[in-house]
Design a protein around this motif. Structure first.
Motif, mmCIF file in Angstrom:
data_model
loop_
_atom_site.group_PDB
_atom_site.id
_atom_site.type_symbol
_atom_site.label_atom_id
_atom_site.label_comp_id
_atom_site.label_asym_id
_atom_site.label_seq_id
_atom_site.Cartn_x
_atom_site.Cartn_y
_atom_site.Cartn_z
ATOM 1 N N LEU A 449 0.850 -1.186 0.000
ATOM 2 C CA LEU A 449 0.000 0.000 0.000
ATOM 3 C C LEU A 449 0.885 1.235 0.000
ATOM 4 O O LEU A 449 1.781 1.370 0.834
ATOM 5 N N MET A 450 0.619 2.134 -0.937
ATOM 6 C CA MET A 450 1.388 3.368 -1.035
ATOM 7 C C MET A 450 0.449 4.540 -0.790
ATOM 8 O O MET A 450 -0.432 4.826 -1.605
ATOM 9 N N PHE A 451 0.611 5.190 0.354
ATOM 10 C CA PHE A 451 -0.292 6.286 0.695
ATOM 11 C C PHE A 451 0.061 7.517 -0.128
ATOM 12 O O PHE A 451 1.196 7.990 -0.115
ATOM 13 N N THR A 452 -0.951 8.027 -0.860
ATOM 14 C CA THR A 452 -0.738 9.096 -1.828
ATOM 15 C C THR A 452 -1.667 10.270 -1.517
ATOM 16 O O THR A 452 -2.875 10.085 -1.345
ATOM 17 N N LEU A 453 -1.102 11.460 -1.456
ATOM 18 C CA LEU A 453 -1.889 12.670 -1.219
ATOM 19 C C LEU A 453 -2.011 13.452 -2.519
ATOM 20 O O LEU A 453 -1.011 13.766 -3.164
ATOM 21 N N VAL A 454 -3.251 13.743 -2.911
ATOM 22 C CA VAL A 454 -3.504 14.622 -4.049
ATOM 23 C C VAL A 454 -4.087 15.907 -3.479
ATOM 24 O O VAL A 454 -5.159 15.904 -2.872
ATOM 25 N N THR A 455 -3.366 17.002 -3.644
ATOM 26 C CA THR A 455 -3.781 18.259 -3.031
ATOM 27 C C THR A 455 -3.483 19.429 -3.965
ATOM 28 O O THR A 455 -2.900 19.244 -5.034
ATOM 29 N N THR A 456 -3.885 20.597 -3.558
ATOM 30 C CA THR A 456 -3.781 21.753 -4.447
ATOM 31 C C THR A 456 -2.358 22.287 -4.550
ATOM 32 O O THR A 456 -1.833 22.464 -5.655
ATOM 33 N N VAL A 457 -1.721 22.557 -3.436
ATOM 34 C CA VAL A 457 -0.407 23.221 -3.449
ATOM 35 C C VAL A 457 0.725 22.258 -3.136
ATOM 36 O O VAL A 457 1.680 22.130 -3.901
ATOM 37 N N GLY A 458 0.640 21.574 -2.013
ATOM 38 C CA GLY A 458 1.697 20.656 -1.619
ATOM 39 C C GLY A 458 1.474 20.172 -0.210
ATOM 40 O O GLY A 458 0.433 20.429 0.405
ATOM 41 N N LEU A 459 2.451 19.475 0.323
ATOM 42 C CA LEU A 459 2.382 18.915 1.669
ATOM 43 C C LEU A 459 3.310 19.684 2.597
ATOM 44 O O LEU A 459 4.498 19.859 2.302
ATOM 45 N N LYS A 460 2.776 20.145 3.709
ATOM 46 C CA LYS A 460 3.590 20.818 4.717
ATOM 47 C C LYS A 460 4.291 19.780 5.582
ATOM 48 O O LYS A 460 3.657 18.864 6.109
ATOM 49 N N ARG A 461 5.579 19.911 5.688
ATOM 50 C CA ARG A 461 6.346 18.935 6.453
ATOM 51 C C ARG A 461 6.156 19.158 7.946
ATOM 52 O O ARG A 461 6.339 20.258 8.465
ATOM 53 N N ASN A 462 5.769 18.088 8.637
ATOM 54 C CA ASN A 462 5.660 18.102 10.097
ATOM 55 C C ASN A 462 5.827 16.670 10.600
ATOM 56 O O ASN A 462 6.204 15.780 9.828
ATOM 57 N N LYS A 463 5.535 16.423 11.848
ATOM 58 C CA LYS A 463 5.803 15.098 12.410
ATOM 59 C C LYS A 463 4.865 14.018 11.877
ATOM 60 O O LYS A 463 5.117 12.822 12.099
ATOM 61 N N TYR A 464 3.783 14.445 11.191
ATOM 62 C CA TYR A 464 2.856 13.458 10.644
ATOM 63 C C TYR A 464 3.029 13.255 9.135
ATOM 64 O O TYR A 464 2.441 12.330 8.565
ATOM 65 N N SER A 465 3.789 14.089 8.491
ATOM 66 C CA SER A 465 3.845 14.068 7.031
ATOM 67 C C SER A 465 4.510 12.811 6.467
ATOM 68 O O SER A 465 4.324 12.481 5.296
ATOM 69 N N SER A 466 5.283 12.102 7.278
ATOM 70 C CA SER A 466 5.953 10.895 6.787
ATOM 71 C C SER A 466 4.965 9.792 6.437
ATOM 72 O O SER A 466 5.330 8.813 5.768
ATOM 73 N N ARG A 467 3.732 9.933 6.885
ATOM 74 C CA ARG A 467 2.686 8.962 6.539
ATOM 75 C C ARG A 467 2.503 8.908 5.019
ATOM 76 O O ARG A 467 2.196 7.872 4.447
ATOM 77 N N VAL A 468 2.690 10.049 4.351
ATOM 78 C CA VAL A 468 2.469 10.162 2.903
ATOM 79 C C VAL A 468 3.735 9.765 2.153
ATOM 80 O O VAL A 468 4.814 10.292 2.414
#
Length: 480
Positions: A449-468
């Motif tokens: 399973l590869m978790f993929t985020l489709v969003t408007t601008v991008g992903l903000k890096r924080n302690k939870y962003s490694s999930r994506v």
């Protein structure tokens, strides 16, 4: 002067048919306002062509008068046809008297000619079967906004026109890339996010864009077009459905039911919600709505999808609203009960806008799945696009976009609308984790399973962003 945008593949197809060495009967169809007439006229421009447009809601006598006038203007004949058999015989005679060369006939708004007891379809069948098809030099192009008529009486006709239409061209809404080309061509200095906001309101329907004015924001233009007193698109919903379908009440009931359920409804759920009888007529209405691009049908994810029987697939099939304008009308225009002319501008940022934008952005992503695959680098990998909802016995989960790949990988896609970089918080992280765990437990899939985020601008890096593991942005959806 109106500029022609996009349609590269469709132009190439029609040009190929016009250049073929046999007679061609080409049907061009699609939802109202999609640009069918503009498309055909653009391609045949500069060629000798007999062109005629049907008249809405007039008698057979007036339709014949219209046809006779077109014959007189094109061929300078003084003869008058009294019925459709005579009209097409006269057209054949006039074309035969022309010098050698391709004989192009363009009949626009074809369904409007089919008035009660006119026997228009029978005459058209006779014209094609007895004269045009045998020659090799006739190119008959027809189109019409009454898509149910085009599908049932022409494309899927079981009478004299059965298998006579040699080619059908479905004219689809613009992609985001084509919308960008349109706005650039007409001098709109809109960003990708502003164009996406526009798309989420009215989809890629070129006609709607003609009402937009430079110097106004997207929100201001939407207010002008939909909410101001006497606005041009105030009555578009009824006009759209009444033009597409002869008896539109049940079609409207179906799309209203689907608008209330983002993931879609099964056939049995549609019957339960709308109280429409579950019979062959419902099948026809669902097919008509899908052929117009207003809804889509899809099968939820199955780990054994290759072995799933057709009967089971039919029972599990879900129907989902995918027409942006319909969603916007039902969720927003109908909500403006006080007639506020600044409804859309004032709504920006509130909860109702957030709910709508989340749903509409998911639709935007589903309309650009091929661009998502390119961004993920899997355009050449065989894959199935589907959704999933289910339970592991303890928790429930819903995933709106799955890309099930033949390289033993599944992209679990989360689609998030945001004005800036999307920041995953603890609630999001918990939600993502539950979805992945429930999906894997319930389906027993052995794929990665590869978790993929489709969003408007991008992903903000924080302690939870490694999930994506993969991020697809709005800019990726604008790829051609």
């Amino acid at each position: 002067m109106e500029q022609f945008i996009g349609r590269t593949e469709e132009i190439a197809r029609l040009e190929k048919y016009l250049a073929s060495e046999r007679s061609e009967f080409v049907s061009v169809y699609g939802r109202r306002r999609i640009g069918k007439t503009f498309f055909v006229r653009h391609v045949v421009n500069g060629r000798d062509c007999f062109s005629i447009t049907g008249m809405d809601n007039v008698s057979m006598r007036d339709q014949l008068l219209n046809f006779n006038m077109a014959l007189r203007m094109r061929f300078h004949t003084k003869r008058q046809a009294k019925n459709w058999i005579e009209a097409f015989a006269l057209l054949a005679e006039c074309l035969e008297n022309e010098v050698r060369g391709t004989k192009i006939i363009f009949i626009d708004e074809l369904p409007w000619f089919d008035t009660p007891k006119s026997r228009f379809v029978s005459a058209l069948e006779h014209f094609w079967n007895s004269w045009a098809s045998a020659r090799g030099d006739v190119k008959l192009i027809v189109c019409g906004s009454a898509t149910s008529w085009m599908i049932n009486k022409l494309i899927n006709n079981r009478g004299g026109l059965h298998n006579r239409v040699t080619h059908s061209i479905l004219l689809k809404p613009f992609t985001l890339a084509e919308c960008s080309q349109y706005f650039d061509a007409y001098g709109f200095d809109y960003s990708h996010q502003e164009i996406a906001d526009c798309y989420m309101v009215m989809g890629g329907v070129p006609y709607y864009f003609t009402f937009m004015e430079r110097g106004y924001s997207v929100a201001q233009n939407v207010d002008r077009m939909f909410f101001a007193s006497g606005s041009e698109l105030q009555n578009e919903f009824n006009n759209l459905y009444r033009s597409l379908f002869k008896q539109a009440d049940n079609h409207i009931a179906i799309v209203k039911a689907l608008a209330a359920k983002g993931k879609g409804l099964s056939r049995s759920e549609i019957v339960e919600t709308t109280k429409i009888t579950n019979n062959g007529d419902l099948s026809i209405k669902l097919q008509e709505l899908e052929s117009c691009g207003l809804i889509r049908s899809y099968a939820p994810f199955s780990v054994n999808r290759k072995k799933t029987s057709a009967v089971r697939k039919s029972r599990e099939t879900l129907y989902q609203l995918v027409d942006f304008y319909t969603l916007f009308y039902l969720k927003m225009v109908e909500q403006n009960t006080f007639g506020n002319p600044n409804f859309w501008t004032e709504l920006q940022g509130n909860q109702l806008f957030a709910i709508w934008s989340g749903y509409a952005f998911e639709m935007l992503c589903l309309a650009h799945v091929e661009q998502i695959k390119v961004a993920l680098g899997i355009a050449g990998v065989q894959s199935a696009v589907c959704s999933w909802f289910g339970s592991n016995g303890e928790e429930h989960a819903q995933i709106d976009l799955l890309i099930d790949r033949n390289d033993r990988t599944i992209n679990l896609c989360e689609m998030k609308y945001s004005d800036g970089d999307f920041a995953i918080d603890k609630n999001d992280d918990d939600d993502f984790r539950v979805k992945a765990n429930v999906f894997k437990s319930a389906t027993k899939t052995r794929k990665s399973l590869m978790f993929t985020l489709v969003t408007t601008v991008g992903l903000k890096r924080n302690k939870y962003s490694s999930r994506v593991q993969k991020v697809v942005t709005l800019d990726d959806l604008f790829r051609i």
